[in-house]
Design a protein around this motif. Structure first.
Motif: not given
Length: 137
Positions: A75-76, A78-80, A82, A94, A133-134, A137
């Motif tokens: 997740l880290t 792929k997520l902004r 974070s 997040l 958002m999750v 991913c």
């Protein structure tokens, strides 16, 4: 453990001792009514607030669970906005920019949305946004 009657007797003796003997409270440095006070002894205030005291919305926090395990490292990546440092804590931080929210995601699937200046309905929308958002991913 003491039974309910024993506790009531102890409280009654403390109340009577505190009201009768203010010298014992002077020895402890506290007023007699503070020494003898219990939660039920303080009646609710009926006086209005002073004019210089302003009440404001302090915010609220939210918590929910995905019901499944999360791969925080994936997740880290792929997520902004974070952040994941397993040496500090096993949580993904997040940060959302609009609205300004900080959410903590745990590997067990729990999510904590920290104190915010949002109404409960807006907080529900933020929770939906984090969920989406999750899911992506």
């Amino acid at each position: 453990q003491a039974s309910g009657d024993e506790i009531d007797d102890i409280l009654a003796s403390l109340l009577s001792a505190g009201k009768e003997k203010s010298s014992s409270s002077k020895a402890s440095g506290l007023p007699a009514d503070v020494v003898a006070a219990c939660d039920d002894d303080i009646p609710p205030s009926t006086e209005p607030l002073p004019a210089d005291v302003k009440l404001s919305w302090a915010g609220c926090a939210g918590a929910f669970s995905f019901g499944l395990k999360l791969d925080l490292k994936k997740l880290t990546m792929k997520l902004r906005n974070s952040e994941f440092n397993p040496r500090k804590a096993n949580t993904l931080i997040l940060r959302l920019l609009n609205p300004r929210i900080t959410a903590l995601l745990y590997s067990c699937g729990k999510v904590l949305i920290n104190l915010s200046q949002l109404e409960p309905d807006e907080l529900r929308q933020v929770a939906r946004r984090i969920t989406r958002m999750v899911q992506k991913c």
